[in-house]
Motif scaffolding. Structure first.
Motif, PDB file in Angstrom:
ATOM      1  N   GLY A 376       0.815  -1.198   0.000  1.00 46.92           N
ATOM      2  CA  GLY A 376       0.000   0.000   0.000  1.00 46.92           C
ATOM      3  C   GLY A 376       0.856   1.257   0.000  1.00 46.92           C
ATOM      4  O   GLY A 376       2.046   1.239  -0.321  1.00 46.92           O
ATOM      5  N   LEU A 377       0.248   2.377   0.375  1.00 40.92           N
ATOM      6  CA  LEU A 377       0.976   3.639   0.502  1.00 40.92           C
ATOM      7  C   LEU A 377       1.506   3.774   1.925  1.00 40.92           C
ATOM      8  O   LEU A 377       0.839   3.370   2.878  1.00 40.92           O
ATOM      9  CB  LEU A 377       0.060   4.814   0.166  1.00 40.92           C
ATOM     10  CG  LEU A 377      -0.372   4.911  -1.297  1.00 40.92           C
ATOM     11  CD1 LEU A 377      -1.418   6.012  -1.467  1.00 40.92           C
ATOM     12  CD2 LEU A 377       0.820   5.175  -2.205  1.00 40.92           C
ATOM     13  N   PRO A 378       2.682   4.356   2.097  1.00 46.45           N
ATOM     14  CA  PRO A 378       3.267   4.471   3.439  1.00 46.45           C
ATOM     15  C   PRO A 378       2.429   5.350   4.359  1.00 46.45           C
ATOM     16  O   PRO A 378       1.876   6.374   3.948  1.00 46.45           O
ATOM     17  CB  PRO A 378       4.637   5.111   3.169  1.00 46.45           C
ATOM     18  CG  PRO A 378       4.910   4.875   1.723  1.00 46.45           C
ATOM     19  CD  PRO A 378       3.577   4.864   1.044  1.00 46.45           C
ATOM     20  N   HIS A 379       2.358   4.943   5.606  1.00 48.33           N
ATOM     21  CA  HIS A 379       1.777   5.760   6.661  1.00 48.33           C
ATOM     22  C   HIS A 379       2.908   6.455   7.409  1.00 48.33           C
ATOM     23  O   HIS A 379       4.039   5.961   7.429  1.00 48.33           O
ATOM     24  CB  HIS A 379       0.977   4.897   7.643  1.00 48.33           C
ATOM     25  CG  HIS A 379      -0.231   4.256   7.032  1.00 48.33           C
ATOM     26  ND1 HIS A 379      -1.515   4.655   7.319  1.00 48.33           N
ATOM     27  CD2 HIS A 379      -0.354   3.245   6.132  1.00 48.33           C
ATOM     28  CE1 HIS A 379      -2.376   3.921   6.632  1.00 48.33           C
ATOM     29  NE2 HIS A 379      -1.686   3.053   5.897  1.00 48.33           N
ATOM     30  N   VAL A 380       2.605   7.570   8.048  1.00 51.50           N
ATOM     31  CA  VAL A 380       3.594   8.291   8.849  1.00 51.50           C
ATOM     32  C   VAL A 380       2.956   8.646  10.188  1.00 51.50           C
ATOM     33  O   VAL A 380       1.804   9.098  10.237  1.00 51.50           O
ATOM     34  CB  VAL A 380       4.080   9.568   8.131  1.00 51.50           C
ATOM     35  CG1 VAL A 380       4.972  10.404   9.048  1.00 51.50           C
ATOM     36  CG2 VAL A 380       4.841   9.206   6.858  1.00 51.50           C
ATOM     37  N   ALA A 381       3.697   8.430  11.264  1.00 49.96           N
ATOM     38  CA  ALA A 381       3.184   8.705  12.614  1.00 49.96           C
ATOM     39  C   ALA A 381       2.971  10.205  12.806  1.00 49.96           C
ATOM     40  O   ALA A 381       3.883  11.003  12.601  1.00 49.96           O
ATOM     41  CB  ALA A 381       4.151   8.172  13.662  1.00 49.96           C
ATOM     42  N   ASN A 401       2.424  -4.754   5.442  1.00 51.89           N
ATOM     43  CA  ASN A 401       2.753  -5.817   4.502  1.00 51.89           C
ATOM     44  C   ASN A 401       1.503  -6.644   4.207  1.00 51.89           C
ATOM     45  O   ASN A 401       1.264  -7.696   4.795  1.00 51.89           O
ATOM     46  CB  ASN A 401       3.865  -6.704   5.071  1.00 51.89           C
ATOM     47  CG  ASN A 401       4.498  -7.591   4.008  1.00 51.89           C
ATOM     48  OD1 ASN A 401       3.932  -7.784   2.932  1.00 51.89           O
ATOM     49  ND2 ASN A 401       5.662  -8.137   4.308  1.00 51.89           N
ATOM     50  N   PHE A 402       0.682  -6.129   3.285  1.00 47.57           N
ATOM     51  CA  PHE A 402      -0.550  -6.824   2.929  1.00 47.57           C
ATOM     52  C   PHE A 402      -0.244  -8.186   2.308  1.00 47.57           C
ATOM     53  O   PHE A 402      -1.015  -9.134   2.483  1.00 47.57           O
ATOM     54  CB  PHE A 402      -1.376  -5.967   1.967  1.00 47.57           C
ATOM     55  CG  PHE A 402      -1.859  -4.685   2.568  1.00 47.57           C
ATOM     56  CD1 PHE A 402      -2.860  -4.678   3.522  1.00 47.57           C
ATOM     57  CD2 PHE A 402      -1.298  -3.464   2.205  1.00 47.57           C
ATOM     58  CE1 PHE A 402      -3.304  -3.494   4.093  1.00 47.57           C
ATOM     59  CE2 PHE A 402      -1.728  -2.277   2.763  1.00 47.57           C
ATOM     60  CZ  PHE A 402      -2.735  -2.294   3.717  1.00 47.57           C
ATOM     61  N   TRP A 403       0.851  -8.278   1.578  1.00 43.68           N
ATOM     62  CA  TRP A 403       1.238  -9.567   1.010  1.00 43.68           C
ATOM     63  C   TRP A 403       1.436 -10.590   2.126  1.00 43.68           C
ATOM     64  O   TRP A 403       1.013 -11.745   2.009  1.00 43.68           O
ATOM     65  CB  TRP A 403       2.530  -9.412   0.191  1.00 43.68           C
ATOM     66  CG  TRP A 403       2.950 -10.664  -0.495  1.00 43.68           C
ATOM     67  CD1 TRP A 403       2.628 -11.057  -1.764  1.00 43.68           C
ATOM     68  CD2 TRP A 403       3.758 -11.720   0.047  1.00 43.68           C
ATOM     69  NE1 TRP A 403       3.180 -12.285  -2.047  1.00 43.68           N
ATOM     70  CE2 TRP A 403       3.877 -12.714  -0.950  1.00 43.68           C
ATOM     71  CE3 TRP A 403       4.387 -11.915   1.267  1.00 43.68           C
ATOM     72  CZ2 TRP A 403       4.608 -13.877  -0.762  1.00 43.68           C
ATOM     73  CZ3 TRP A 403       5.116 -13.079   1.476  1.00 43.68           C
ATOM     74  CH2 TRP A 403       5.224 -14.048   0.466  1.00 43.68           C
ATOM     75  N   ALA A 404       2.064 -10.178   3.229  1.00 46.53           N
ATOM     76  CA  ALA A 404       2.278 -11.083   4.363  1.00 46.53           C
ATOM     77  C   ALA A 404       0.954 -11.506   4.986  1.00 46.53           C
ATOM     78  O   ALA A 404       0.766 -12.674   5.352  1.00 46.53           O
ATOM     79  CB  ALA A 404       3.165 -10.415   5.411  1.00 46.53           C
ATOM     80  N   LEU A 438      -7.074  -7.930   3.215  1.00 48.00           N
ATOM     81  CA  LEU A 438      -7.202  -6.471   3.219  1.00 48.00           C
ATOM     82  C   LEU A 438      -6.617  -5.850   1.952  1.00 48.00           C
ATOM     83  O   LEU A 438      -5.691  -5.032   2.008  1.00 48.00           O
ATOM     84  CB  LEU A 438      -6.490  -5.875   4.440  1.00 48.00           C
ATOM     85  CG  LEU A 438      -7.136  -6.053   5.807  1.00 48.00           C
ATOM     86  CD1 LEU A 438      -6.251  -5.449   6.892  1.00 48.00           C
ATOM     87  CD2 LEU A 438      -8.513  -5.389   5.850  1.00 48.00           C
ATOM     88  N   PRO A 439      -7.120  -6.184   0.788  1.00 47.73           N
ATOM     89  CA  PRO A 439      -6.565  -5.584  -0.439  1.00 47.73           C
ATOM     90  C   PRO A 439      -6.837  -4.095  -0.558  1.00 47.73           C
ATOM     91  O   PRO A 439      -6.174  -3.413  -1.352  1.00 47.73           O
ATOM     92  CB  PRO A 439      -7.261  -6.371  -1.554  1.00 47.73           C
ATOM     93  CG  PRO A 439      -8.539  -6.848  -0.940  1.00 47.73           C
ATOM     94  CD  PRO A 439      -8.210  -7.128   0.494  1.00 47.73           C
ATOM     95  N   PHE A 440      -7.800  -3.577   0.224  1.00 48.73           N
ATOM     96  CA  PHE A 440      -8.129  -2.149   0.150  1.00 48.73           C
ATOM     97  C   PHE A 440      -7.712  -1.395   1.403  1.00 48.73           C
ATOM     98  O   PHE A 440      -8.122  -0.261   1.621  1.00 48.73           O
ATOM     99  CB  PHE A 440      -9.634  -1.969  -0.084  1.00 48.73           C
ATOM    100  CG  PHE A 440     -10.130  -2.615  -1.340  1.00 48.73           C
ATOM    101  CD1 PHE A 440      -9.965  -1.987  -2.567  1.00 48.73           C
ATOM    102  CD2 PHE A 440     -10.740  -3.865  -1.308  1.00 48.73           C
ATOM    103  CE1 PHE A 440     -10.419  -2.584  -3.738  1.00 48.73           C
ATOM    104  CE2 PHE A 440     -11.186  -4.472  -2.473  1.00 48.73           C
ATOM    105  CZ  PHE A 440     -11.026  -3.830  -3.698  1.00 48.73           C
ATOM    106  N   SER A 441      -6.900  -2.025   2.257  1.00 48.42           N
ATOM    107  CA  SER A 441      -6.460  -1.446   3.518  1.00 48.42           C
ATOM    108  C   SER A 441      -7.653  -1.294   4.473  1.00 48.42           C
ATOM    109  O   SER A 441      -8.703  -1.930   4.295  1.00 48.42           O
ATOM    110  CB  SER A 441      -5.756  -0.102   3.296  1.00 48.42           C
ATOM    111  OG  SER A 441      -5.114   0.326   4.471  1.00 48.42           O
TER     112      SER A 441
END
Length: 505
Positions: A376-381, A401-404, A438-441
């Motif tokens: 996906g797209l990176p998240h930032v704290a 890591n959605f693949w994981a 979770l393919p769509f987060s």
């Protein structure tokens, strides 16, 4: 000569010892500062973990490291350090329980070029402007891409695509044909337009989009962390800039055409909806809102919907078609279900969805095995926070890591097997969504178009399966190992045969 050689060798040895000692001290000091940070392999200065990466894709490599370091792993790619979350419990903590803590996006020189300084939705920073644009876009998608409106747009584009597919008599790569179908659906939504398969503008924009994705797959641009290069950019970045400006010019052209023909009493599409939102703010004199609805903001929102609506959908469908060709027995079950549920030669519609559970389960299983956006797209704290017992400083980049999640043997039995039944409940109906799919987060930054993408994928896939049997050419033993990297996974290049099912007796 002998003395000089001995002195030279001694200096080299001394230098190596000094370098090793220096690296050891650096690592020890760094470790003491970050001992509550998530664990990971020893990271070397400058190169990070590059020296440990194998030939496998990065998200697969990091998943391997979880066996030693646990589900939360810290990773350094060159000078950039980030955290990768690899199991569903910690993913739920990051995306749902602490969604606000991890709601920001990365900001870099290259991303600012692409988004005009973060004025889009996908990479925009979490805040009032982001919430406003997401609200406007969500409302428009609900209005123009649900129920009968969605079905109508998909069927028009699909019929045109099916006619083109029927003209192919030899094995061919269906990538451009699938792209044409998806492109026409999103163009109907955004601009109220449709393109012929040979249209030069369609071909040009897709070439630009593909080239941009290829540039992004190569990793970070040097300009992102060497400011001097922004004044003397590399050839790679110059090419990227030209491509980005060409895509933005296309969006501005379409936006301007709508702006000049706008009729408040006849809102035609998504672009008109954006223009109307700004006009309403003007009429109400809301200066603070107008500052967040500049033309640049609106074009960026349009570009977000356009890109997201094309890329993930077309790649997902290509993987699904290859899986059908690889598993003809499963494809036969799909054909049987569609034959029984849909009569009269019409395309499968939204009303048929409840009776096409196995067909949709096949699509879901393809998305599990080949998630086209593996991290996906990176998240930032947005603040100093925690993941489990680990301390996460403000500004830390966190990837999922959605693949994981989709390959976790603790969540899926026979994890590498193509098994649609895992998504079914009693009566061959599509069951509840598995937690680790979770393919769509999820959470605050969940995919904006999820409610559109799922039924759209179903309608296109079911329609193609109703009309065609897909096969690999005789003698071909396909390797469906995905290409690409963390940002996007691509199906391999393979030719298919599309047999017209209507010609069978």
């Amino acid at each position: 000569m002998v003395l000089d050689q001995l002195l030279s060798e001694r200096m080299v040895k001394t230098g190596l010892v000094g370098l090793i000692a220096g690296l050891a001290v650096y690592w020890l000091m760094h470790w003491r500062k970050t001992r509550k940070f998530p664990p990971g392999p020893l990271s070397l200065p400058i190169i990070g973990h590059f020296y440990l990466f194998k030939s496998t894709l990065l998200h697969e490599q990091i998943y391997e490291w979880t066996k030693k370091y646990g589900p939360v792993v810290s990773v350094a790619v060159g000078p950039f350090k980030f955290v990768m979350v690899n199991d569903i419990d910690t993913v739920q903590e990051v995306l749902v329980k602490k969604s606000t803590d991890f709601a920001n996006r990365i900001s870099s020189y290259s991303s600012d070029l692409f988004t005009d300084g973060g004025k889009d939705i996908a990479l925009g920073q979490y805040g009032p402007t982001w919430r406003l644009h997401r609200k406007i876009a969500s409302k428009a998608l609900r209005q123009y891409m649900q129920g009968e409106d969605l079905e109508k747009r998909v069927h028009i584009a699909l019929e045109k695509g099916i006619d083109t597919l029927k003209t192919e008599k030899e094995p061919f790569d269906p990538a451009l044909h699938i792209t044409s179908i998806v492109f026409n659906i999103i163009c109907a939504l955004c601009f109220g337009e449709s393109y012929e398969f040979e249209d030069p503008e369609f071909r040009t924009i897709i070439d630009v989009e593909d080239s941009i994705n290829e540039k992004l797959q190569s990793g970070l641009f040097l300009e992102d962390f060497i400011p001097l290069l922004r004044y003397f950019p590399t050839k790679n970045f110059q090419q990227f800039s030209v491509l980005v400006n060409e895509l933005k010019a296309f969006m501005k052209k379409k936006f301007d055409e709508h702006k000049y023909s706008f009729d408040e009493g006849n809102i035609r599409d998504f672009t008109d909806h954006l223009i109307q939102a700004r006009k309403e703010a003007e009429e109400e004199g809301k200066e603070d809102i107008l500052e967040q609805l500049t033309e640049t903001h609106l074009i960026q929102t349009l570009l977000d919907i356009f890109q997201a609506g094309i890329d993930t959908t077309r790649l997902t469908l290509r993987f699904a078609l290859f899986h059908m060709a690889q598993y003809p027995n499963i494809q036969e079950k799909v054909h049987k279900e569609i034959n029984e549920a849909v009569s009269g030669g019409r395309l499968p519609g939204m009303a048929d969805r409840v009776n096409l559970g196995y067909t949709e389960a096949v699509l879901h299983e393809s998305m599990r095995l080949a998630p086209v956006a593996p991290t996906g797209l990176p998240h930032v704290a947005t603040c100093a926070t925690k993941i489990g017992d680990y301390e996460i400083p403000k500004g830390t980049m966190v990837l999922i890591n959605f693949w994981a999640l989709h390959h976790d043997p603790h969540q899926w039995d026979e994890v590498e097997k193509f098994k649609p039944e895992r998504f079914l409940s009693e009566g061959n109906k599509l069951g509840p969504k598995p937690e680790s799919w979770l393919p769509f987060s999820a959470g605050r930054r969940v995919c904006l178009g999820e409610t559109v993408a799922k039924p759209e994928l179903y309608l296109i896939f079911a329609g193609l399966m109703q009309r065609f049997t897909v096969k690999f050419p005789d003698g071909v033993i396909p390797d469906l190992t995905p290409k690409g990297g963390m940002i996007v996974l691509y199906p391999p290049d393979h030719k298919l045969i599309f047999e017209d099912r209507s010609l069978k007796s």
